[in-house]
Design an enzyme around this catalytic site. Structure first.
Site, PDB file in Angstrom:
ATOM      1  N   SER A 108       0.864  -1.184   0.000  1.00 52.37           N
ATOM      2  CA  SER A 108       0.000   0.000   0.000  1.00 52.37           C
ATOM      3  C   SER A 108       0.898   1.229   0.000  1.00 52.37           C
ATOM      4  CB  SER A 108      -0.863  -0.005   1.270  1.00 52.37           C
ATOM      5  OG  SER A 108      -1.495   1.241   1.464  1.00 52.37           O
ATOM      6  N   TYR A 112      -2.455  -1.643  10.563  1.00 50.14           N
ATOM      7  CA  TYR A 112      -2.498  -1.890   9.111  1.00 50.14           C
ATOM      8  C   TYR A 112      -1.220  -1.401   8.446  1.00 50.14           C
ATOM      9  CZ  TYR A 112      -4.205  -1.598   4.249  1.00 50.14           C
ATOM     10  OH  TYR A 112      -4.364  -1.737   2.887  1.00 50.14           O
TER      11      TYR A 112
HETATM   12  P1  NAD Z   1     -11.543  -6.417  -0.386  1.00 51.51           P
HETATM   13  O1  NAD Z   1     -11.963  -6.377   1.033  1.00 51.51           O
HETATM   14  O2  NAD Z   1     -12.518  -6.107  -1.451  1.00 51.51           O
HETATM   15  O3  NAD Z   1     -10.866  -7.832  -0.723  1.00 51.51           O
HETATM   16  C1  NAD Z   1     -10.016  -8.502   0.182  1.00 51.51           C
HETATM   17  C2  NAD Z   1     -10.291  -9.995   0.065  1.00 51.51           C
HETATM   18  O4  NAD Z   1      -9.428 -10.703   0.986  1.00 51.51           O
HETATM   19  C3  NAD Z   1     -11.743 -10.336   0.435  1.00 51.51           C
HETATM   20  O5  NAD Z   1     -12.391 -11.023  -0.624  1.00 51.51           O
HETATM   21  C4  NAD Z   1     -11.603 -11.187   1.687  1.00 51.51           C
HETATM   22  O6  NAD Z   1     -12.575 -12.225   1.802  1.00 51.51           O
HETATM   23  C5  NAD Z   1     -10.185 -11.756   1.529  1.00 51.51           C
HETATM   24  N1  NAD Z   1      -9.699 -12.160   2.862  1.00 51.51           N
HETATM   25  C6  NAD Z   1      -9.574 -11.360   3.958  1.00 51.51           C
HETATM   26  N2  NAD Z   1      -9.236 -12.097   5.027  1.00 51.51           N
HETATM   27  C7  NAD Z   1      -9.161 -13.392   4.608  1.00 51.51           C
HETATM   28  C8  NAD Z   1      -8.883 -14.625   5.256  1.00 51.51           C
HETATM   29  N3  NAD Z   1      -8.616 -14.690   6.579  1.00 51.51           N
HETATM   30  N4  NAD Z   1      -8.890 -15.756   4.525  1.00 51.51           N
HETATM   31  C9  NAD Z   1      -9.174 -15.724   3.201  1.00 51.51           C
HETATM   32  N5  NAD Z   1      -9.443 -14.581   2.516  1.00 51.51           N
HETATM   33  C10 NAD Z   1      -9.452 -13.434   3.220  1.00 51.51           C
HETATM   34  O7  NAD Z   1     -10.294  -5.421  -0.456  1.00 51.51           O
HETATM   35  P2  NAD Z   1      -9.457  -4.866  -1.685  1.00 51.51           P
HETATM   36  O8  NAD Z   1      -9.541  -3.393  -1.609  1.00 51.51           O
HETATM   37  O9  NAD Z   1      -9.761  -5.579  -2.944  1.00 51.51           O
HETATM   38  O10 NAD Z   1      -7.995  -5.247  -1.163  1.00 51.51           O
HETATM   39  C11 NAD Z   1      -7.067  -6.063  -1.873  1.00 51.51           C
HETATM   40  C12 NAD Z   1      -5.680  -5.718  -1.371  1.00 51.51           C
HETATM   41  O11 NAD Z   1      -5.380  -4.356  -1.703  1.00 51.51           O
HETATM   42  C13 NAD Z   1      -5.511  -5.818   0.144  1.00 51.51           C
HETATM   43  O12 NAD Z   1      -4.245  -6.402   0.440  1.00 51.51           O
HETATM   44  C14 NAD Z   1      -5.542  -4.378   0.604  1.00 51.51           C
HETATM   45  O13 NAD Z   1      -4.866  -4.182   1.827  1.00 51.51           O
HETATM   46  C15 NAD Z   1      -4.871  -3.697  -0.564  1.00 51.51           C
HETATM   47  N6  NAD Z   1      -5.121  -2.265  -0.665  1.00 51.51           N
HETATM   48  C16 NAD Z   1      -6.394  -1.802  -0.814  1.00 51.51           C
HETATM   49  C17 NAD Z   1      -6.623  -0.428  -0.889  1.00 51.51           C
HETATM   50  C18 NAD Z   1      -8.024   0.140  -1.043  1.00 51.51           C
HETATM   51  O14 NAD Z   1      -8.188   1.376  -0.907  1.00 51.51           O
HETATM   52  N7  NAD Z   1      -9.042  -0.653  -1.320  1.00 51.51           N
HETATM   53  C19 NAD Z   1      -5.529   0.455  -0.844  1.00 51.51           C
HETATM   54  C20 NAD Z   1      -4.237  -0.052  -0.705  1.00 51.51           C
HETATM   55  C21 NAD Z   1      -4.045  -1.429  -0.622  1.00 51.51           C
END
Ligand code: NAD
Length: 243
Positions: free
Chosen positions: A130, A143
């Site tokens: 991130s 986080y």
């Molecule tokens: P999201 O919540 O839509 O997707 C995350 C997925 O991870 C979900 O489908 C969830 O079920 C799965 N997950 C979480 N815990 C789990 C577990 N214990 N076992 C199995 N699966 C699990 O979020 P996203 O925004 O698509 O995030 C994807 C990645 O991008 C993450 O690593 C997040 O930290 C990173 N990220 C997101 C943002 C943002 O603004 N959305 C910004 C920077 C980084």
């Protein structure tokens, strides 16, 4: 069709970025094993669902993906959780959950995947850190620490395994329009649509990222076009530095 016949494992494949990633990989010819808590709604060649807090599940995941797909060339450690609030409000469980999903699971999956990729003559791992893994954002110390840890792990593995033809890199997004962001607004009592409109105004290119705008960079990092990139942390932020 940059990935014709290549085999990929995607964690968090039912989430906002993950589902877009699975679609894009398959559109470019890859065979995909999708892993999430429940990924049945996502079209893929294999579904390997389970809980990333289960160490044995993570240890076995790359081998199971290889067995299901007939090979393994790419691993995307995309799953993540966000825990909010300053350190005085953080519970022990917040720490365990965040470090478990965001750091320990990728550690276990990389540890198991690297010998498989090495035996095939190489491959690519793309981790998801991130912007907050590069510089701290306010009031999310748990986080942010987890995202800095996966960034550091990426740099270490990128260096250690380049000689085996294994490239390990990370994408570092700023805000992306996914359930992770929207549920955070809802939990704080904000209207997600209005909150996203306000956030859009804070980004120099005029809008927060769509999942596809992050996926394009993840695919680049996995592709041969990034063949000289090892241990890179690629910030994708629409011009918005972390405040
Ligand atoms: P999201 O919540 O839509 O997707 C995350 C997925 O991870 C979900 O489908 C969830 O079920 C799965 N997950 C979480 N815990 C789990 C577990 N214990 N076992 C199995 N699966 C699990 O979020 P996203 O925004 O698509 O995030 C994807 C990645 O991008 C993450 O690593 C997040 O930290 C990173 N990220 C997101 C943002 C943002 O603004 N959305 C910004 C920077 C980084």
């Amino acid at each position: 069709m940059r990935f014709e016949g290549q085999c990929a494992l995607v964690t968090g494949g039912a989430g906002g970025i993950g589902a877009a990633l699975v679609r894009a990989l398959r559109a470019e010819g890859a065979l995909v094993a999708v892993s999430d808590r429940q990924s049945g709604a996502v079209e893929a060649e294999a579904h390997l669902d389970g809980d990333l807090l289960d160490g044995a599940f993570c240890d076995a995941l790359p081998g199971r993906a290889e067995a299901e797909l007939g090979g393994l060339d790419m691993v995307f450690n995309n799953a993540g959780v966000i825990t909010r609030g300053d350190i005085t409000t953080a519970r022990d469980d917040d720490w365990r959950l965040t470090m478990g999903v965001n750091v320990e699971a990728p550690f276990r999956i990389c540890r198991a995947a690297i010998p498989i990729l090495a035996a095939r003559g190489g491959g690519a791992i793309v981790n998801t850190s991130s912007c907050w893994g590069l510089r701290p954002g306010p009031n999310h110390p748990v986080y942010v620490t987890s995202k800095a840890a996966i960034a550091s792990l990426t740099q270490c593995l990128g260096r250690d395994h380049a000689h085996q033809g294994i490239r390990v890199n990370a994408v570092c997004p700023n805000e992306v329009d996914t359930p992770m962001l929207r549920t955070g607004f809802a939990a704080r009592g904000l209207d997600p649509e209005q909150a996203i409109e306000d956030l859009n105004a804070s980004v120099p290119v005029g809008h927060i990222a769509s999942p596809e705008e992050i996926v394009d960079v993840m695919l680049f990092l996995a592709s041969d076009a990034a063949r000289y990139m090892c241990g890179a942390l690629v910030e994708v932020n629409g011009g918005k530095a972390v405040i």
